[in-house]
Design a protein around this motif. Structure first.
Motif, PDB file in Angstrom:
ATOM      1  N   ASP A 196     -67.501  23.646 -50.419  1.00 38.93           N
ATOM      2  CA  ASP A 196     -66.817  23.231 -51.634  1.00 38.93           C
ATOM      3  C   ASP A 196     -66.478  21.751 -51.483  1.00 38.93           C
ATOM      4  O   ASP A 196     -65.721  21.394 -50.581  1.00 38.93           O
ATOM      5  CB  ASP A 196     -65.548  24.076 -51.797  1.00 38.93           C
ATOM      6  CG  ASP A 196     -64.919  23.870 -53.161  1.00 38.93           C
ATOM      7  OD1 ASP A 196     -65.282  22.880 -53.816  1.00 38.93           O
ATOM      8  OD2 ASP A 196     -64.073  24.690 -53.551  1.00 38.93           O
ATOM      9  N   ARG A 198     -64.473  19.936 -52.799  1.00 36.28           N
ATOM     10  CA  ARG A 198     -63.040  19.653 -52.839  1.00 36.28           C
ATOM     11  C   ARG A 198     -62.385  19.862 -51.478  1.00 36.28           C
ATOM     12  O   ARG A 198     -61.273  19.415 -51.252  1.00 36.28           O
ATOM     13  CB  ARG A 198     -62.366  20.547 -53.884  1.00 36.28           C
ATOM     14  CG  ARG A 198     -62.861  20.271 -55.289  1.00 36.28           C
ATOM     15  CD  ARG A 198     -62.336  21.287 -56.271  1.00 36.28           C
ATOM     16  NE  ARG A 198     -62.884  22.609 -56.011  1.00 36.28           N
ATOM     17  CZ  ARG A 198     -62.817  23.621 -56.871  1.00 36.28           C
ATOM     18  NH1 ARG A 198     -62.217  23.465 -58.023  1.00 36.28           N
ATOM     19  NH2 ARG A 198     -63.339  24.790 -56.590  1.00 36.28           N
ATOM     20  N   GLN A 199     -63.091  20.568 -50.595  1.00 37.50           N
ATOM     21  CA  GLN A 199     -62.512  20.844 -49.277  1.00 37.50           C
ATOM     22  C   GLN A 199     -63.139  19.994 -48.183  1.00 37.50           C
ATOM     23  O   GLN A 199     -62.955  20.276 -47.005  1.00 37.50           O
ATOM     24  CB  GLN A 199     -62.715  22.329 -48.932  1.00 37.50           C
ATOM     25  CG  GLN A 199     -61.835  23.253 -49.728  1.00 37.50           C
ATOM     26  CD  GLN A 199     -61.972  24.674 -49.265  1.00 37.50           C
ATOM     27  OE1 GLN A 199     -63.077  25.132 -49.011  1.00 37.50           O
ATOM     28  NE2 GLN A 199     -60.873  25.393 -49.167  1.00 37.50           N
ATOM     29  N   MET A 200     -63.887  18.972 -48.595  1.00 39.56           N
ATOM     30  CA  MET A 200     -64.665  18.216 -47.613  1.00 39.56           C
ATOM     31  C   MET A 200     -63.773  17.644 -46.509  1.00 39.56           C
ATOM     32  O   MET A 200     -64.091  17.749 -45.325  1.00 39.56           O
ATOM     33  CB  MET A 200     -65.402  17.098 -48.334  1.00 39.56           C
ATOM     34  CG  MET A 200     -66.645  16.654 -47.663  1.00 39.56           C
ATOM     35  SD  MET A 200     -67.860  17.962 -47.554  1.00 39.56           S
ATOM     36  CE  MET A 200     -69.244  17.177 -48.326  1.00 39.56           C
TER      37      MET A 200
END
Lengths: 294, 626
Positions: A196, A198-200
């Motif tokens: 995801d 957004r979770q990098m």
């Protein structure tokens, strides 16, 4: 909420005699929502078992067209509602997010069945996304495995009720009238496992930590019950602090005209509420008068 | 394409399986040995000699139909990988089971694609999920997971992100009074786990480019110049996974020359929800509701195949009571009703695909709804019936059908069950089939669209391991109910539907005939139900054990489902690692294997025919991807 014509024709405003029964007065939001809720076209998009029940809901016996879900469109460009009907796999969530991004606003997501809501019986599977809400905002969850057509209809009617509660005057309810294009939902990446975007940062931190102490990434010890509760409280406090920060920023924001958008919206809402109360009082007195006449 | 057709004198006169095994052992004494493990059957073949032995099995012994090829990981029980093959004769009879073993570290087994094209997808699946390499395979890529995924997830030592325990039932899910969810245990809050050496700076999503690489694209100058002066470009068209005519989340990559399809590559795995991995952790009983969700149109048939496989295993043990006659009769009735639902649905959606958008389906769904009402009244659920049990059923037929969840104006409220069934079998379903035939069978548009399109020859159908209406539509009269009978089918009077032409129309005709044959079977079942009224559905009068004691061994239970031959390969660990969980639980999915000849059937036809050809195969993605 449906617009009742008889109700609407009774206004407190003076109406010329020849136009009586031809004039209806309502709020713009109500009219707007009335149109939207009754022409909610779902996307023709089936994932798994639930899709069969979705088709059954659309066809002869149950027929959701009766409630305004007129016709299913195969292209996301013409759809208002995405019914996520079945197990979302990691491989499939990539196209689903793309499809969602292609849908025009206002758009809604209905998670149909146990799998789409939280992974369902297949939750532990290595290729299964435990609920589409990990990637997309969901408006209505319909439980069941699969939900009966009646349950799906109930969920769709619940979505209509949600739309009834939205107001044009409230910017949060109608974000699609904001300035500039909406931010698309980041499309997940199929790497060694699904990523995801957004979770990098989090993944990077975890990878560094793992490189340090050689712990297995993605796994950690289950915190005991007390720790879990504490963690929840912490996050709740953090969330509270974050929202407080946002609203303080918002309150200090000043429009070019000198007003403040949030306080103005509040004022508008308050005025509207008072007007509605006044109308209600007028109607009540008129009904009482009619009752007396009879 | 190598034709598997045989001259009759090539076939060695070895009728029984024992004779066939004796012949193999005499011909290849070093390479073939009996499988002497407890509860196992068939032969073990040395991996290096597998191709020769398999050729002898196919050509000398006449086992021309490779039903299933699957892998098993024996970690801690010999520490080897094993490929298990089930070969049958299309003239009928039992299976010749042969296996090849290889070590776990660098598993390699020669590919059988050159003999049976039907092994193509199944070997790719074994590579994807077990990491077994198949030298000689033309296109050994991942098929269910994406290229770039870390690890081969079906190996016994591979653990998923939400791993809790080796076997169900798990311990307390409510430790210390607090429920825990798998998301809370995972640091990312999602069902993900990353390898330690992940390099986010050079992260590449190669899943798409790998898919297209399998088409072997690139500008082929020779071909462009060869078009008699016309410069037509070859295009790649992607269909799916979001497409109204792919029956779910199936995907096809076509290369087209103008309107004509030159090649087609199926891409799947978009509904791969790990039935088999979850199934190995479940108890035997747990798996029954999971089988419902394989071919979710005909859940009763799926139940039947699975309980047959486990009953086969249980019969190896000491204490086993076979199902009663009433139980078998009810099972057959349910399965035939499922077949009717399946074929009505299949024909309806095939018509969607060739242009009659949703009008015919509406008529067929009416009849389906009535059958589902019956299922709901008997099993408690419309679609996911979870009805059959090992040695019995969930419940007997109720005296009266009381539908609680239907609409108040529904006709099915409080109805005598036998009266409802008699009316349905004698009047409603035949009427629906008559109406269907009247509207469609001689319909000019339907004839124009379907005759001579999507042709699959009999030899190819056998070689590609096609099953069900796809096989019978190509002129091969192979129906498991007759070829390898189970349950009470031997005593029932029905014909195997078969058509010679091998095109879309032939498959349609096969389905219509099967609808009529199913009604014929149901008419024979009704008096049997009356005759056994009051008899228990359980052998000793009380429900069977919820945790059956299954002895060591392997079993392959197969049934003729609506879509084709549905097989379950179940390995029991016996005492090894708990007796209530299968060591291996494999589904031989007809929808999956029937897609193998899709490319062959599509080449040369127009783009608009492709969805029709796919519809005439009749796939369901829950079963294709599992």
């Amino acid at each position: 909420m449906d617009l009742n014509l008889q109700e609407l024709e009774r206004t407190e405003f003076p109406v010329p005699a020849e136009l009586e029964n031809n004039i209806a007065i309502t709020s713009l939001s109500q009219l707007y929502n009335w149109g939207r809720r009754n022409s909610m076209w779902p996307m023709l998009f089936g994932l798994a078992c639930c899709a069969i029940e979705m088709i059954a809901t659309a066809s002869s016996r149950f027929d959701f067209s009766r409630f305004g879900f007129e016709v299913m469109r195969a292209t996301p460009r013409q759809a208002d509602l995405m019914i996520v009907s079945g197990t979302v796999t990691k491989k499939m969530v990539v196209p689903i997010v793309r499809l969602y991004n292609q849908m025009p606003e206002p758009k809604y997501v209905l998670a149909m069945g146990a799998c789409a809501s939280g992974g369902g019986p297949f939750k532990e599977g290595y290729n299964v996304v435990s609920g589409i809400d990990k990637y997309l905002p969901v408006d209505v969850y319909v439980p069941g495995c699969p939900p009966t057509p009646q349950a799906l209809l109930f969920g769709m009617i619940a979505l209509q009720r949600k739309i009834d509660g939205q107001s044009i005057a409230n910017g949060d309810d109608v974000p699609w009238y904001g300035i500039g294009p909406a931010e698309p939902t980041p499309v997940p990446v199929l790497g060694p496992d699904i990523i995801d975007p957004r979770q990098m940062d989090m993944i990077r931190r975890q990878a560094e930590a793992a490189a340090d102490d050689m712990a297995l990434v993605g796994q950690r010890e289950l915190p005991s019950g007390t720790q879990l509760v504490a963690a929840k409280v912490e996050t709740a406090e953090a969330a509270g602090a974050a929202s407080a920060a946002i609203s303080e920023d918002a309150l200090s924001f000043v429009l070019p005209t000198g007003g403040n958008p949030w306080t103005e919206a509040e004022e508008i809402r308050e005025k509207r509420r008072l007007r509605a109360l006044a109308r209600k009082a007028v109607r009540a007195t008129r009904r009482a008068a009619e009752a007396e006449e009879e | 394409m190598a034709s598997p057709a045989l001259a009759p004198d090539d076939v060695v006169n070895a009728v029984s399986i024992e004779d066939a095994i004796a012949y193999l052992k005499s011909k290849h004494p070093d390479a073939v040995a009996d499988d002497e493990r407890e509860g196992y059957s068939g032969v073990l073949v040395q991996a290096s000699k597998l191709l020769e032995v398999a050729r002898a099995i196919r050509d000398d012994l006449g086992f021309d139909y490779l039903s299933s090829a699957t892998a098993v990981d024996y970690l801690g029980a010999g520490d080897h990988m094993e490929m298990v093959y089930h070969a049958y004769r299309t003239s009928g009879g039992g299976a010749l089971v042969f296996k090849a073993q290889t070590e776990r570290d660098n598993p390699e087994i020669p590919s059988l694609v050159s003999l049976w094209r039907g092994a193509d997808f199944q070997e790719r699946e074994a590579w994807d999920l077990y990491g077994i390499k198949f030298p000689g395979h033309p296109n050994l890529r991942r098929i269910l997971m994406w290229e770039g995924f870390h690890g081969h997830p079906m190996r016994k030592d591979w653990r998923e992100a939400y791993y809790e325990e080796e076997q169900k039932p798990f311990d307390n899910r409510w430790p210390g009074g607090h429920v825990h969810r798998s998301e809370e245990k995972n640091v990312f809050g999602k069902n993900v786990t990353y390898p330690q050496d992940i390099d986010l700076n050079r992260l590449m999503d190669t899943s798409e480019s790998e898919v297209y690489a399998s088409l072997g694209l690139g500008v082929d100058v020779e071909r462009i110049l060869d078009k008699d002066g016309f410069e037509t470009n070859e295009l790649v068209v992607n269909m799916g996974p979001h497409h109204p005519s792919t029956h779910g989340v199936f995907r096809m990559l076509l290369t087209v020359d103008g309107e004509t399809v030159t090649s087609l590559e199926p891409v799947m795995g978009y509904l791969h929800r790990n039935h088999e991995k979850i199934g190995e952790r479940n108890t035997y009983l747990h798996n029954i509701p999971f089988t419902d969700r394989l071919d979710y149109i005909s859940s009763m048939g799926n139940n039947h195949g699975y309980v047959l496989a486990v009953e086969q295993l249980m019969s190896l043990g000491r204490k086993y009571n076979p199902p009663t006659y009433r139980c078998e009769a009810i099972r057959v009735m349910m399965v035939e009703l499922s077949r009717i639902v399946n074929h009505l649905w299949a024909i309806g959606f095939w018509l969607n695909d060739i242009g009659a958008f949703f009008t015919p389906v509406l008529y067929f769904i009416q009849e389906r709804e009535r059958i589902l009402d019956f299922f709901e009244a008997v099993a408690g659920s419309r679609m996911m019936c979870n009805y059959m049990r090992f040695g019995g059923l969930f419940a007997d037929l109720p005296e009266r059908i009381k539908s609680v969840s239907n609409l108040t104006n529904d006709r099915v409220r409080d109805y005598n069950t036998m009266q409802f069934l008699t009316e349905m079998v004698n009047e409603r379903i035949p009427r629906t089939i008559d109406e269907l035939e009247q509207l469609l069978t001689q319909n000019e548009i339907l004839l124009e669209r379907s005759i001579g399109v999507g042709i699959l020859s009999a030899d190819d159908a056998i070689n590609y391991s096609a099953a069900g209406p796809l096989l019978r539509g190509s002129g091969v009269a192979y129906d498991v109910r007759r070829a390898d009978p189970y349950s009470i089918y031997p005593e029932l009077d029905f014909d195997v539907a078969v058509e010679e032409d091998g095109d879309m129309y032939a498959r349609y005709r096969v389905r219509v005939t099967e609808l009529r044959e199913s009604v014929r079977i149901l008419k024979q079942i009704l008096p049997r139900l009356e005759a056994t009224r009051g008899e228990s559905i359980w052998a000793d009068g009380k429900p069977g054990a919820y945790a059956p004691r299954v002895p060591f061994g392997e079993a392959y239970g197969r049934v003729e489902n609506g879509k084709g031959e549905l097989g379950y390969y179940v390995v029991s660990a016996g005492g090894r690692g708990g007796s209530s969980n299968p060591w291996r639980y494999h589904v031989r999915a007809p929808s999956f294997i029937n897609l193998t000849p899709m490319g062959l059937m599509s080449a040369g036809y127009k783009v608009a025919d492709i969805v029709g050809i796919l519809g005439s195969i009749d796939i369901v993605l829950g079963e294709t991807d599992r």
